[in-house]
Design a protein around this motif. Structure first.
Motif, mmCIF file in Angstrom:
data_model
loop_
_atom_site.group_PDB
_atom_site.id
_atom_site.type_symbol
_atom_site.label_atom_id
_atom_site.label_comp_id
_atom_site.label_asym_id
_atom_site.label_seq_id
_atom_site.Cartn_x
_atom_site.Cartn_y
_atom_site.Cartn_z
ATOM 1 N N ARG B 265 0.845 -1.193 0.000
ATOM 2 C CA ARG B 265 0.000 0.000 0.000
ATOM 3 C C ARG B 265 0.876 1.237 0.000
ATOM 4 N NH1 ARG B 265 -3.567 -2.274 4.814
ATOM 5 N NH2 ARG B 265 -1.470 -2.064 5.672
ATOM 6 N N THR B 266 0.440 2.262 -0.715
ATOM 7 C CA THR B 266 1.097 3.562 -0.630
ATOM 8 C C THR B 266 0.517 4.292 0.577
ATOM 9 O OG1 THR B 266 -0.587 4.677 -1.927
ATOM 10 C CG2 THR B 266 1.192 3.597 -3.151
ATOM 11 N N SER B 267 0.800 5.559 0.670
ATOM 12 C CA SER B 267 0.249 6.330 1.791
ATOM 13 C C SER B 267 -1.275 6.433 1.703
ATOM 14 C CB SER B 267 0.894 7.721 1.833
ATOM 15 O OG SER B 267 0.811 8.330 0.555
ATOM 16 N N ASP B 268 -1.865 6.131 0.559
ATOM 17 C CA ASP B 268 -3.322 5.977 0.439
ATOM 18 C C ASP B 268 -3.615 4.481 0.364
ATOM 19 O OD1 ASP B 268 -5.927 5.581 -0.466
ATOM 20 O OD2 ASP B 268 -5.873 7.269 -1.879
ATOM 21 N N PRO B 269 -4.331 3.924 1.332
ATOM 22 C CA PRO B 269 -4.515 2.470 1.369
ATOM 23 C C PRO B 269 -5.274 1.899 0.176
ATOM 24 C CG PRO B 269 -5.829 3.558 3.078
ATOM 25 C CD PRO B 269 -4.934 4.608 2.488
ATOM 26 N N ARG B 270 -5.917 2.743 -0.619
ATOM 27 C CA ARG B 270 -6.578 2.218 -1.816
ATOM 28 C C ARG B 270 -5.671 2.253 -3.043
ATOM 29 N NH1 ARG B 270 -11.950 1.073 -1.931
ATOM 30 N NH2 ARG B 270 -13.080 1.564 -0.022
ATOM 31 N N VAL B 271 -4.499 2.811 -2.857
ATOM 32 C CA VAL B 271 -3.559 2.884 -3.978
ATOM 33 C C VAL B 271 -2.333 2.051 -3.630
ATOM 34 C CG1 VAL B 271 -2.215 4.400 -5.466
ATOM 35 C CG2 VAL B 271 -4.368 5.214 -4.471
ATOM 36 N N HIS B 272 -1.938 1.192 -4.569
ATOM 37 C CA HIS B 272 -0.807 0.296 -4.361
ATOM 38 C C HIS B 272 0.249 0.573 -5.405
ATOM 39 C CE1 HIS B 272 -4.495 -1.528 -2.863
ATOM 40 N NE2 HIS B 272 -3.756 -2.196 -1.986
ATOM 41 N N ALA B 273 1.457 0.108 -5.128
ATOM 42 C CA ALA B 273 2.501 0.234 -6.145
ATOM 43 C C ALA B 273 3.370 -1.016 -6.108
ATOM 44 C CB ALA B 273 3.346 1.483 -5.891
ATOM 45 N N ILE B 274 3.741 -1.481 -7.305
ATOM 46 C CA ILE B 274 4.626 -2.648 -7.411
ATOM 47 C C ILE B 274 5.655 -2.398 -8.511
ATOM 48 C CG2 ILE B 274 2.899 -4.326 -6.606
ATOM 49 C CD1 ILE B 274 2.485 -5.159 -9.530
ATOM 50 N N GLY B 275 6.720 -3.165 -8.446
ATOM 51 C CA GLY B 275 7.734 -3.118 -9.502
ATOM 52 C C GLY B 275 8.712 -1.975 -9.308
ATOM 53 N N ASP B 276 9.294 -1.551 -10.415
ATOM 54 C CA ASP B 276 10.378 -0.565 -10.356
ATOM 55 C C ASP B 276 9.963 0.778 -9.771
ATOM 56 O OD1 ASP B 276 12.310 -2.166 -11.302
ATOM 57 O OD2 ASP B 276 12.583 -1.149 -13.227
ATOM 58 N N CYS B 277 8.684 1.134 -9.863
ATOM 59 C CA CYS B 277 8.266 2.454 -9.375
ATOM 60 C C CYS B 277 8.108 2.452 -7.860
ATOM 61 C CB CYS B 277 6.976 2.901 -10.054
ATOM 62 S SG CYS B 277 5.528 1.938 -9.568
ATOM 63 N N ALA B 278 8.053 1.253 -7.262
ATOM 64 C CA ALA B 278 7.777 1.163 -5.829
ATOM 65 C C ALA B 278 9.079 1.127 -5.030
ATOM 66 C CB ALA B 278 6.956 -0.088 -5.545
ATOM 67 N N GLN B 279 9.002 1.609 -3.816
ATOM 68 C CA GLN B 279 10.160 1.559 -2.928
ATOM 69 C C GLN B 279 9.775 0.799 -1.668
ATOM 70 O OE1 GLN B 279 11.939 5.370 -2.047
ATOM 71 N NE2 GLN B 279 12.867 4.606 -0.155
ATOM 72 N N HIS B 280 10.346 -0.375 -1.522
ATOM 73 C CA HIS B 280 10.092 -1.213 -0.350
ATOM 74 C C HIS B 280 11.447 -1.482 0.283
ATOM 75 C CE1 HIS B 280 9.444 -4.975 1.886
ATOM 76 N NE2 HIS B 280 8.189 -4.578 2.008
ATOM 77 N N PRO B 281 11.534 -1.440 1.609
ATOM 78 C CA PRO B 281 12.861 -1.577 2.224
ATOM 79 C C PRO B 281 13.526 -2.922 1.943
ATOM 80 C CG PRO B 281 11.103 -1.544 3.885
ATOM 81 C CD PRO B 281 10.488 -1.147 2.588
ATOM 82 N N GLY B 282 12.756 -3.926 1.562
ATOM 83 C CA GLY B 282 13.324 -5.264 1.403
ATOM 84 C C GLY B 282 13.923 -5.544 0.051
ATOM 85 N N THR B 283 13.976 -4.550 -0.827
ATOM 86 C CA THR B 283 14.477 -4.918 -2.150
ATOM 87 C C THR B 283 15.113 -3.725 -2.843
ATOM 88 O OG1 THR B 283 13.935 -6.108 -4.171
ATOM 89 C CG2 THR B 283 12.359 -4.454 -3.443
ATOM 90 N N VAL B 284 15.791 -3.999 -3.918
ATOM 91 C CA VAL B 284 16.343 -2.942 -4.750
ATOM 92 C C VAL B 284 15.549 -2.930 -6.050
ATOM 93 C CG1 VAL B 284 18.648 -3.131 -3.801
ATOM 94 C CG2 VAL B 284 18.027 -4.504 -5.776
#
Lengths: 639, 476
Positions: B265-284
Motif C-alpha cells: 500500500r502507498t500512503s493511500d490504502p486504496r492505492v498500491h505500487a509494485i515493480g520498479d516504481c515502488a520503494q520497499h525496504p526489502g528490495t532494490v
C-alpha cells in the motif's frame, strides 16, 4: 530358464539379478497354496461362497476392485469386465495409476494417443543423444541400457544414480523442479537457435501459447529455481538437436504436477522436431511388467477395453454389445481416492500391495483394516494379504498363459512352463467362480485364449486395437498395436504421417511450474524422494522372499549427504528416523557424498516401519490423479 | 464487483493482471499502458540485441489475451491524473475510469548522464539510444552493423549485457564507466577486474573512472579527460529512476520511489505500487523478481485469496546474461578475507577468467561472487536462496563439480567392491571364479552372471581379467 528368454526382457536379452532369481519364487516355501478365510485354510468353494455371499449384502458401488499393472492383458480385461458386469460397480482402479497415469494423460493431450514408446525400442540404438528425465534404468531395467550404448546420455535426476554416473551430462535439479527445468530447456533451445521451425509450423499447433510461459524461464532464472547451471542447460539443448530421444520416467511423473511436467518435456521434444519421425522421438518408460497393456483394457476407473473412454457413448455402446449387457456403470474414483474412500465397504485386490505401495501408507492401512470385507488374490503373503479376510492363492508368471504388452506397445506371449502347485488357481478361474456365484454364469471363461478372443473384439476400433492379433501370429510375428485386422502388419512406428488428433497435428500444452505441494520449512527442512534399488521390485513382496536379493539389500536405508547426517547427529550405519507430517520411517543411514545436502532418498520396497510411503504426500495431480510420491518435506533424527 | 485499475502494462502490470485473473475470474481488471503494443519481457531485450531472439518472442501476451481473459486493456494510453477522493483516474482521452483499488506499476525511466549534447530539446540526440524498450532495441539493431564503433555509457549489469550482445554482432564496443571497476554494486574490485579482462578477451574495451563530457552527433564522444571516442551509436545504460510523477502529483508519499509497506500500500490504502516504481525496504529496484513476487502478494490481497499475504522482500541474486561469461553475485560481497566475524574464501585465476568468493556466516552463505565457474554458481545460489548450511568441504563448493574420482586400478579395489551392479557381483567373487577356472569373459559371465545385465561393467571385468592374467606366474 528358457521360459524367460526373449519374453521378460525385450530384444537382445540380458537379465539383472531379479530376472535370474525369479525362479526362486516358483518353489518358495512361503508360496500360498490354499485359500485362507480369516487366516484359516479352507477349500476354494468355501472361500468363494463366503466372498460371494458377503458381496451380495452390499450396494454395487460399496464394492471396490483394485488391480495391478503386472496382470496379463487377459486378466486386466477380465477384471474390468468383472467389476462392471458381475459386481456392477463403477469403483475400480489399479496401481498403474501410481505409475503411468501422468505420462498417459500428457501423451493423450499432446498426441491424441498414449503408447509408452511410439517407436520400436531398437530405434534407440541409432540415437545420437537420449535424455532420460527421472529414470534410473541402470537399476530398474538394466538390460535396457544395452540399447543406449551408442548414445550420449543426458540424465535428469536429483540423485547421482548409477544411470547418472554413465551420463555425458547429469543435470541435478532440486526435487520437485523438473517442470521448471523443462521450461528452461525450451527457452534455451529458442535462444540457442536449435528449434525446428518448419516442423513446429507444419506438424504442431499451440507453440505460441506454450512459448509465452517458457519465455519467463530464461536459463539464469531456471538455474535459480532448479540449481541446474545455465551452462549445462545450453550444453543439453545442443546435444539434443539432431537424432535424439526424450524419455520420461517416474521421477519426473510422480508429482502433483506430473502431467504438466510430462507436457513440458513433450513441448521440448516437439520444439526440437523429434516426435513422429524415424530416428527421434518422445516416449515414457513403463514401470511394471505389463504397465502398457494394463492401462489399455479397462481396469482403470475411466476406461473401457481398447483404450476407450468410459464416458464416450459410442465406446460404451460397442463394449456393451460385445459384453451382451444393456447397462454399464460410469467412471469411478482414482486409486488413492478409492483406497481411502469412506463409503467403500468391500475391496478385492489383485496383483497389488497397497499397504506398502500407496502414499500415506498408514492411513491406507487403517482404512483397509476398517473395511467390512477385504479380499486379496496373490501368490505370496504380501503385507496387504496379511490383513485380508480372504486370501486366494493364484498362479504366477511361469504357470499361466496370456499376453503382455511391453513398453513399445508390442504384444508378447507368456507361455505356461510349469503346472502350479496343487491348490493354486488362476485369477481367471477365481473371477469365473465369483461371477457364477453372483448370478453371472457366462462371460468369464477361465481359458486365457478364450478371454483374448473376446478382448480382440472388445478392442476393435479402439485406440489400442488388438483385433488383428492372434496367439498364432504372436508365435512368429512382432506386432505393435494398433493391429486393426489379421492382415495388418501392426504399427511399430506411430505418428509418422500424422498425430492422432482429428487435425493430425501434435499439441503444445501451455504449462507452468508450481513447485512441490509441500515445500520444506523450519520443522521439516529436508526433501525426501523415493525410488527403487536394483535388487527389489515394487513393494518387495516378491523380491524380499528371494534369499540372494534380500542378502544384497536386506533392510531399509536412507541415503543422505554426510554433512546432513552429522548435523542430525548421525553417522553411517546408524539407525535414523525420517519424519514427515504423515509418519515416521526407521532406516539405516547411508552417507552418499553426491546427495544434495537438502534431500534424502528412500527405497520403497520395505514393509512395516520401513515403508517409505509412510512419509509420502497424497496430494494428487488434478488431471492424472497421480500422488506426489517423489517429493515431500521431512526431517532426520536419531532413532 | 470489485474494480481494479492497473496503471502500467510492463512486466509488473502484466504479471499482476495474470495473477489476478488466475485467482478470480470475476474481478474487474482494467490495465492502462503507455506503449502502443502488448507487454513484453524486458529481461530478454539483451537477447534481442544479441540477435538470438526476435522482438516478437519477447511478448508476454498476444493480441487475443485481453479478450480471452476479460481484461479491459487500453494500450497507447496515458493516465493524466488520479483523483483519490473520487477514486477515478483520468485518461488522456478525457475518460474517467473509477476504481476500488488502484495499482501503480509505472516502472522506471532511464537516467541520462549530464553530458553536453546527449539530450536535445528534451529527447535523446540522433545516434543516442537508451537500452530500455523494444523500440530502443529496434534502433540499436538498425545501427549495430559489423565494424561500427559503439560506446556504451554504464558498466553495470545491463550495460555489460548490451555491450556483450553488440560485440557479438561485430561492433567495436567501448564501455565508459564512472567507477574504478565494473558492476560495483554487485562486485568487489578484484572481481570487477577479472570480469573486465574476460570481456576484453571478447573484444570489448573499457574506460573506467571516466564520464562522458560531450557528444558530437555523427562523430563520437569526448570524455572528461579529453579522450575522443568515435561512435556511430551511443547506448545509454547508466541506471534508471523510478517513474513517480503521477504519484507525486496525486500527493502520495514518494522518496526514491513510491513508498509502500508490506501490504504494498502507498500512503493511500486504496492505492498500491509494485515493480520498479515502488520503494520497499526489502528490495532494490531494476530487477524483475521483486516485481513478480509483489504481483503475487498483491493479487492474493486484492482478490481475497489470501488477505493476510505480505511482501517481505526478495533476496537478490544478480546473474549476468552474456554469452561466454558466467557470472553470479549475491548478498554481501564486500567483506574481506581477513574479516574476523565471517569465514571468507577467495579464489582468483584471472588468466582463465575465474574468480570465486564466498562469504559464510553461521555456516550459511551470506554472499558470493562466482565468475567463470558455472556449477559453483548454481549450487551456491541454491544454498543461499534455501538457507541450507554450506557443505563442510568448502573448497569443493567454491570450485564446483568436485566429486571424488572413482577408484582407478582393479588392483586398488577392495574385494567387496561391487563390479556388476545388476547382479551384485563383487571383485572377490570374480577373483574366486577366475581361480576356479573361469578365465575368459564368457566363462566368468557363466559363473558369476557379471556383464549379463546392462553390460556396463564389461570394461571393468575385462580390466580385472587382464590384471588377474598379469598376476599369473609366467609359464616355465
Amino acid at each position: 530358464m528358457s521360459v524367460i528368454d526373449g519374453q521378460v526382457t525385450p530384444g537382445p536379452g540380458g537379465l539383472c539379478q531379479k530376472g535370474w532369481t525369479a525362479g526362486e519364487l516358483l518353489r518358495h516355501p512361503g508360496r500360498l497354496t490354499t485359500p485362507l478365510l480369516h487366516g484359516r485354510p479352507v477349500s476354494w468353494d468355501e472361500a468363494l461362497d463366503f466372498v460371494a455371499s458377503r458381496i451380495a449384502s452390499f450396494e454395487p458401488d460399496e464394492v471396490a476392485v483394485f488391480g495391478g499393472g503386472g496382470l496379463t492383458n487377459e486378466k486386466a480385461y477380465a477384471l474390468g469386465k468383472f467389476a462392471r458386469v458381475a459386481l456392477k460397480t463403477s469403483q475400480i482402479d489399479y496401481n498403474g495409476r501410481f505409475c503411468m497415469s501422468s505420462a498417459a494423460a500428457a501423451g493423450n493431450k499432446a498426441f491424441g494417443l498414449d503408447r509408452g514408446l511410439p517407436f520400436p525400442l531398437t530405434d534407440l540404438r541409432s540415437a545420437d543423444t537420449v535424455l532420460l528425465a527421472g529414470s534410473n534404468p541402470a537399476e530398474t531395467m538394466p538390460p535396457f541400457l544395452r540399447y543406449l550404448e551408442g548414445a550420449r546420455l543426458i540424465v535428469i535426476d536429483p540423485r547421482r544414480t548409477p544411470t547418472a554416473e554413465r551420463a555425458t551430462l547429469h543435470l541435478q535439479p532440486a526435487p520437485g523442479t523438473d517442470l521448471a527445468l523443462a521450461l528452461g530447456l525450451l527457452h534455451t533451445a529458442v535462444i540457442e537457435g536449435v528449434i525446428d521451425k518448419e516442423y513446429v509450423t507444419s506438424r504442431t499447433t499451440g507453440f505460441d501459447d506454450a512459448w509465452r510461459v517458457a519465455a519467463q524461464w530464461w536459463p539464469e532464472q531456471t538455474e535459480r529455481v532448479t540449481g541446474v547451471s545455465a551452462a549445462d542447460q545450453r550444453a543439453a539443448v545442443h546435444m539434443l538437436a539432431g537424432r535424439s530421444y526424450v524419455l520420461s520416467g517416474r521421477g519426473t511423473e510422480q508429482h502433483a504436477s506430473g502431467t504438466d511436467t510430462v507436457s513440458a518435456w513433450i513441448n521440448l521434444a516437439l520444439a526440437l522436431g523429434l516426435p513422429g519421425r524415424v530416428g527421434s522421438g518422445y516416449g515414457c518408460l513403463t514401470g511394471q511388467g505389463n504397465g502398457q497393456g494394463g492401462r489399455e483394457h479397462g481396469q482403470k476407473a475411466d476406461q473401457l477395453p481398447g483404450y476407450r473412454k468410459i464416458d464416450d457413448p459410442v465406446a460404451r455402446r460397442h463394449v456393451m454389445d460385445v459384453w451382451g449387457v444393456s447397462w454399464l456403470p460410469g467412471p469411478g474414483r482414482s486409486a488413492y481416492e478409492l483406497l481411502v474412500a469412506e463409503d467403500v465397504k468391500a475391496m478385492l485386490v489383485f496383483g497389488s500391495n497397497p499397504v506398502v505401495s500407496a502414499p500415506r501408507a498408514s492411513g491406507v492401512a487403517d482404512r483397509l483394516r476398517s473395511l467390512d470385507l477385504l479380499v486379496v488374490a496373490d501368490f505370496v503373503m504380501s503385507e496387504t494379504a496379511a490383513m485380508a479376510d480372504v486370501v486366494f492363492p493364484v498362479t504366477q508368471w511361469a504357470e499361466e498363459d496370456g499376453t503382455m504388452t511391453n513398453l513399445e506397445g508390442r504384444i508378447i506371449r507368456r507361455r505356461k512352463a510349469l503346472d502350479p502347485p496343487p491348490g493354486v488357481r488362476s485369477d481367471l478361474e477365481l473371477l469365473q467362480g465369483l461371477a457364477s456365484r453372483l448370478g453371472v454364469p457366462n462371460g468369464f471363461p477361465a481359458e486365457p485364449a478364450e478371454v483374448f478372443e473376446e478382448l480382440r473384439r472388445a478392442s476393435a476400433g479402439g485406440l489400442s486395437d488388438y483385433s488383428g492379433v492372434t496367439y498364432e501370429r504372436l508365435d512368429s510375428e512382432q506386432l505393435h498395436w494398433p493391429v486393426p485386422s489379421v492382415e495388418h502388419p501392426g504399427t511399430p512406428r506411430l505418428f509418422l504421417d500424422r498425430f492422432a488428433h482429428a487435425d493430425g497435428l501434435a499439441r503444445f500444452v501451455p504449462v507452468d511450474h508450481r513447485g512441490p505441494a509441500e515445500p520444506p520449512d523450519g520443522e521439516f527442512p529436508l526433501q525426501a524422494t523415493t525410488g527403487r534399488v536394483l535388487q527389489h521390485y515394487q513393494s518387495g513382496a516378491q523380491t524380499r522372499r528371494v534369499g540372494e536379493l534380500l542378502a544384497a539389500v536386506p533392510e531399509m536405508y536412507v541415503e543422505v549427504h554426510p554433512d546432513t547426517a552429522s548435523r542430525a547427529g548421525l553417522a553411517a550405519g546408524e539407525s535414523a528416523h525420517v519424519v514427515s507430517r504423515r509418519g515416521t520411517v526407521t532406516a539405516v543411514v547411508r552417507c552418499v557424498p553426491s546427495m544434495r545436502p537438502d534431500a534424502v532418498f528412500l527405497p520403497f520396497h520395505f514393509p512395516g516401519d520401513g515403508r517409505a510411503n509412510l512419509l509420502t504426500n497424497p496430494a494428487l495431480d488434478p488431471t492424472s490423479r497421480m500422488p506426489e510420491f517423489k517429493v515431500c518435506a521431512v526431517r532426520l533424527e536419531p532413532a | 464487483m470489485r474494480r481494479v485499475v492497473v496503471v502500467g502494462y510492463g512486466m509488473a502490470g502484466a504479471r499482476l493482471a495474470d495473477e489476478l485473473r488466475r485467482r478470480d475470474p470475476d474481478v474487474s481488471v482494467t490495465v492502462v499502458g503507455a506503449e502502443p503494443h502488448a507487454a513484453y519481457n524486458r529481461v530478454l531485450l539483451s537477447t534481442v540485441v544479441a540477435g538470438t531472439m526476435t522482438p516478437e518472442s519477447t511478448r508476454l501476451h498476444d493480441e487475443r489475451w485481453a479478450a480471452e481473459h476479460g481484461v479491459d486493456l487500453r494500450v497507447g494510453c496515458e493516465v493524466l491524473e488520479i483523483d483519490r477522493s473520487a477514486r477515478t483516474v483520468e485518461l488522456d482521452s478525457g475518460e474517467l475510469v473509477p476504481y476500488d483499488a488502484l495499482v501503480l506499476a509505472t516502472g522506471s525511466t532511464p537516467w541520462v548522464p549530464p553530458a553536453e549534447g546527449l539530450v536535445e530539446d528534451g529527447v535523446l540526440a540522433p545516434g543516442v539510444v537508451a537500452f530500455r524498450t523494444l523500440d530502443d532495441c529496434a534502433e540499436i539493431e538498425a545501427k549495430a552493423h559489423r565494424g561500427a564503433p559503439v560506446v556504451v555509457l554504464g558498466g553495470g549489469l545491463l550495460g555489460i549485457e548490451a555491450a556483450r550482445g553488440l560485440a557479438g554482432r561485430g561492433c567495436l564496443v567501448t564501455v565508459v564507466h564512472p567507477v574504478g571497476h565494473l558492476m560495483e554494486r554487485q562486485l568487489d574490485p578484484d572481481a570487477g577486474h577479472v570480469l573486465a579482462r574476460t570481456l576484453g578477451g571478447l573484444g570489448i574495451e573499457f574506460r573506467l573512472n571516466s564520464t562522458a563530457a560531450k557528444y558530437l552527433p555523427g562523430d563520437g564522444l569526448v570524455l572528461d579527460d579529453g579522450t575522443h571516442l568515435p561512435a556511430e551509436l551511443v547506448v545509454v545504460s547508466a541506471g534508471v529512476r523510478a517513474e513517480t510523477s503521477l504519484a507525486r502529483k496525486a500527493g502520495l508519499t514518494v522518496d526514491r520511489g513510491i513508498v509502500v509497506d508490506d501490504a504494498l500500500r502507498t500512503s493511500d490504502p486504496r492505492v498500491h505500487a509494485i515493480g520498479d516504481c515502488a520503494q520497499h525496504p526489502g528490495t532494490v529496484s531494476g530487477l524483475v523478481q521483486p516485481a513478480w513476487d509483489q504481483a503475487a502478494v498483491l493479487a492474493d490481497r486484492l482478490t481475497g485469496a489470501n488477505p493476510a499475504a505480505r511482501y517481505r522482500g526478495t533476496s537478490v541474486v544478480t546473474r549476468l546474461k552474456a554469452r561466454d561469461v558466467d557470472l553470479a553475485a549475491l548478498g554481501d560481497v564486500h567483506t574481506g578475507v581477513d574479516c574476523p566475524d565471517s569465514e571468507v574464501l577467495c579464489f582468483q585465476e584471472p588468466s582463465r577468467g575465474r574468480y570465486a568468493k564466498l562469504v559464510l556466516r553461521d555456516d550459511r552463505v551470506a554472499g558470493a561472487i562466482v565468475l567463470g565457474a558455472p556449477d559453483a554458481a548454481a549450487t551456491i545460489t541454491q544454498l543461499y536462496d534455501r538457507g541450507i548450511p554450506a557443505p563442510t568441504d568448502r573448497l569443493a563448493l567454491l570450485l564446483g563439480r568436485a566429486l571424488p574420482a572413482e577408484a582407478a586400478s582393479p588392483a586398488d579395489l577392495p574385494s567387496s567392491a561391487v563390479i556388476c551392479r545388476c547382479n551384485t557381483v563383487s571383485k572377490g567373487q570374480i577373483v574366486s571364479a577366475w581361480r576356479a577356472g573361469a578365465e575368459s569373459l564368457p566363462q566368468l559371465a557363466e559363473a558369476t552372471r557379471a556383464t549379463t545385465g546392462c553390460g556396463g561393467c564389461k570394461d571393468a571385468v575385462c580390466g580385472l581379467l587382464d590384471w588377474l592374467g598379469a598376476s599369473q606366474p609366467a609359464p616355465a
